[in-house]
Design an enzyme around this catalytic site. Sequence first.
Site, PDB file in Angstrom:
ATOM      1  N   LYS A  37     -44.986  87.299 -26.456  1.00 21.97           N
ATOM      2  CA  LYS A  37     -43.600  87.773 -26.354  1.00 21.97           C
ATOM      3  C   LYS A  37     -43.209  88.172 -27.773  1.00 21.97           C
ATOM      4  O   LYS A  37     -42.656  87.360 -28.534  1.00 21.97           O
ATOM      5  CB  LYS A  37     -42.713  86.628 -25.819  1.00 21.97           C
ATOM      6  CG  LYS A  37     -41.238  86.905 -25.760  1.00 21.97           C
ATOM      7  CD  LYS A  37     -40.782  87.547 -24.478  1.00 21.97           C
ATOM      8  CE  LYS A  37     -39.310  87.907 -24.512  1.00 21.97           C
ATOM      9  NZ  LYS A  37     -38.848  88.635 -23.330  1.00 21.97           N
ATOM     10  N   ASP A  54     -38.599  82.089 -22.677  1.00 24.86           N
ATOM     11  CA  ASP A  54     -39.667  82.960 -22.148  1.00 24.86           C
ATOM     12  C   ASP A  54     -40.985  82.654 -22.856  1.00 24.86           C
ATOM     13  O   ASP A  54     -42.033  82.489 -22.230  1.00 24.86           O
ATOM     14  CB  ASP A  54     -39.362  84.448 -22.414  1.00 24.86           C
ATOM     15  CG  ASP A  54     -38.183  84.957 -21.626  1.00 24.86           C
ATOM     16  OD1 ASP A  54     -37.459  84.135 -21.052  1.00 24.86           O
ATOM     17  OD2 ASP A  54     -37.989  86.186 -21.595  1.00 24.86           O
ATOM     18  N   GLY A 119     -35.938  93.262 -22.353  1.00 24.95           N
ATOM     19  CA  GLY A 119     -35.154  94.295 -21.675  1.00 24.95           C
ATOM     20  C   GLY A 119     -36.051  95.193 -20.845  1.00 24.95           C
ATOM     21  O   GLY A 119     -37.038  94.746 -20.271  1.00 24.95           O
TER      22      GLY A 119
HETATM   23  N1  LIG Z   1     -38.419  85.376  -7.505  1.00 23.85           N
HETATM   24  C1  LIG Z   1     -37.428  84.709  -8.058  1.00 23.85           C
HETATM   25  N2  LIG Z   1     -36.789  83.738  -7.385  1.00 23.85           N
HETATM   26  C2  LIG Z   1     -35.782  83.045  -7.935  1.00 23.85           C
HETATM   27  N3  LIG Z   1     -35.322  83.236  -9.154  1.00 23.85           N
HETATM   28  C3  LIG Z   1     -35.924  84.203  -9.891  1.00 23.85           C
HETATM   29  C4  LIG Z   1     -36.987  84.989  -9.392  1.00 23.85           C
HETATM   30  N4  LIG Z   1     -37.360  85.861 -10.362  1.00 23.85           N
HETATM   31  C5  LIG Z   1     -36.572  85.618 -11.403  1.00 23.85           C
HETATM   32  N5  LIG Z   1     -35.706  84.621 -11.138  1.00 23.85           N
HETATM   33  C6  LIG Z   1     -34.688  84.050 -12.037  1.00 23.85           C
HETATM   34  O1  LIG Z   1     -33.949  85.127 -12.579  1.00 23.85           O
HETATM   35  C7  LIG Z   1     -33.667  84.901 -13.957  1.00 23.85           C
HETATM   36  C8  LIG Z   1     -34.255  86.043 -14.781  1.00 23.85           C
HETATM   37  O2  LIG Z   1     -35.669  85.997 -14.694  1.00 23.85           O
HETATM   38  P1  LIG Z   1     -36.558  86.208 -15.987  1.00 23.85           P
HETATM   39  O3  LIG Z   1     -36.059  85.346 -17.077  1.00 23.85           O
HETATM   40  O4  LIG Z   1     -37.971  86.056 -15.579  1.00 23.85           O
HETATM   41  O5  LIG Z   1     -36.192  87.735 -16.301  1.00 23.85           O
HETATM   42  P2  LIG Z   1     -36.749  88.662 -17.447  1.00 23.85           P
HETATM   43  O6  LIG Z   1     -36.901  90.018 -16.876  1.00 23.85           O
HETATM   44  O7  LIG Z   1     -37.937  88.037 -18.037  1.00 23.85           O
HETATM   45  O8  LIG Z   1     -35.544  88.690 -18.499  1.00 23.85           O
HETATM   46  P3  LIG Z   1     -35.567  89.049 -20.091  1.00 23.85           P
HETATM   47  O9  LIG Z   1     -35.287  90.498 -20.187  1.00 23.85           O
HETATM   48  O10 LIG Z   1     -34.489  88.199 -20.655  1.00 23.85           O
HETATM   49  O11 LIG Z   1     -36.916  88.685 -20.632  1.00 23.85           O
HETATM   50  C9  LIG Z   1     -34.265  83.539 -14.285  1.00 23.85           C
HETATM   51  O12 LIG Z   1     -33.261  82.546 -14.133  1.00 23.85           O
HETATM   52  C10 LIG Z   1     -35.328  83.339 -13.228  1.00 23.85           C
HETATM   53  O13 LIG Z   1     -35.599  81.997 -12.941  1.00 23.85           O
HETATM   54  C1  LIG Z   2     -30.944  88.767 -24.138  1.00 22.36           C
HETATM   55  C2  LIG Z   2     -31.782  89.344 -23.023  1.00 22.36           C
HETATM   56  N1  LIG Z   2     -32.128  88.311 -22.100  1.00 22.36           N
HETATM   57  C3  LIG Z   2     -33.026  90.032 -23.530  1.00 22.36           C
HETATM   58  N2  LIG Z   2     -33.813  89.053 -24.262  1.00 22.36           N
HETATM   59  C4  LIG Z   2     -32.730  91.250 -24.396  1.00 22.36           C
HETATM   60  C5  LIG Z   2     -32.239  92.376 -23.571  1.00 22.36           C
HETATM   61  C6  LIG Z   2     -31.917  93.580 -24.396  1.00 22.36           C
HETATM   62  C7  LIG Z   2     -31.429  94.744 -23.577  1.00 22.36           C
HETATM   63  C8  LIG Z   2     -31.053  95.887 -24.433  1.00 22.36           C
HETATM   64  C9  LIG Z   2     -30.548  97.044 -23.596  1.00 22.36           C
HETATM   65  O1  LIG Z   2     -31.350  97.809 -23.072  1.00 22.36           O
HETATM   66  O2  LIG Z   2     -29.326  97.169 -23.418  1.00 22.36           O
HETATM   67 MG   LIG Z   3     -38.260  87.342 -19.941  1.00 25.38          MG
END
Ligand SMILES: Nc1ncnc2c1ncn2[C@@H]1O[C@H](COP(=O)(O)OP(=O)(O)OP(=O)(O)O)[C@@H](O)[C@H]1O
Ligand SMILES: C[C@H](N)[C@H](N)CCCCCC(=O)O
Ligand SMILES: [Mg+2]
Length: 233
Positions: A37, A54, A119
């Site tokens: 990450k 993450d 993002g």
């Molecule tokens: N299949 C699912 N069932 C239930 N909850 C989920 C599922 N997928 C994601 N979530 C929940 O949604 C939220 C966002 O998921 P996640 O943190 O994996 O997103 P992300 O795309 O990695 O975000 P970021 O851009 O911050 O890295 C978390 O609270 C996660 O537990």
């Molecule tokens: C804080 C958030 N969960 C991510 N780590 C960062 C997301 C940045 C998004 C920027 C954008 O496209 O507006």
């Molecule tokens: Mg994430």
Amino acid sequence: MRSIFITGTDTDVGKTFVSKLMLDALKKDYPRTLGFKPIAAGCEHSTNGLRNEDALTLQAASTIDTDYNVINPIAFEPPIAPHIAAATQQVDLSVSVLSRHYKNACSLAPDILLTEGAGGWRLPLSANKHAEKREFLSDFVAHHKMQVVLVVGMRLGCLNHAVLTYEAIKKDGLTCVGWIANRCVASMLNYEDNKQTLTKLLDAPLLAEVPYASNKNASCVSFNKTEYWSQVF
Ligand SMILES: Nc1ncnc2c1ncn2[C@@H]1O[C@H](COP(=O)(O)OP(=O)(O)OP(=O)(O)O)[C@@H](O)[C@H]1O
Ligand SMILES: C[C@H](N)[C@H](N)CCCCCC(=O)O
Ligand SMILES: [Mg+2]
């Protein structure tokens, strides 16, 4: 080494949730797995420095045991757009800096390296009025010719986001090796119709479906791979 980049239709669509399930599923065929990450915005202070949920999830799901700073070399405390946090702290966020950290992760010789974005696809690393002076996270992915997996957060609005993201990946000269339907909300009306629509609109296979976990815990759901999974991995 296989280098896979996990992008998503937006922030908060389940990139980390799906990456954990992927790392669990991949270790059978790729003994040395490593989640990466490079940029995390939204961290807690700990006695060892900033920590991001993450990155900790990826670290725990990887078979290679390594320092936190290898998995997450660039960490910002506020949960905001990383280039804004970087500017505030005068941190250099660039393809060249990211590449240095990427090489460090690669030096651990993983069989598969799973890099999670931050993002969505076109996340700015820097903003400038002049287009030639801008960099995006997608430039880093293109520089290293990673294979891209698109996590689609299956909620209303995802069709537009998925098609635009797919088009941008192609335009950048990269291959989207597949997409994953992540049921990130408790219920999506006409889920099957939306899934079918995406199978027609995206010229990449659906690799897996992830059910909604009511307790938000990825360890409590099964990763439903399609027949394409084994063709890609
Ligand atoms: N299949 C699912 N069932 C239930 N909850 C989920 C599922 N997928 C994601 N979530 C929940 O949604 C939220 C966002 O998921 P996640 O943190 O994996 O997103 P992300 O795309 O990695 O975000 P970021 O851009 O911050 O890295 C978390 O609270 C996660 O537990
Ligand atoms: C804080 C958030 N969960 C991510 N780590 C960062 C997301 C940045 C998004 C920027 C954008 O496209 O507006
Ligand atoms: Mg994430």
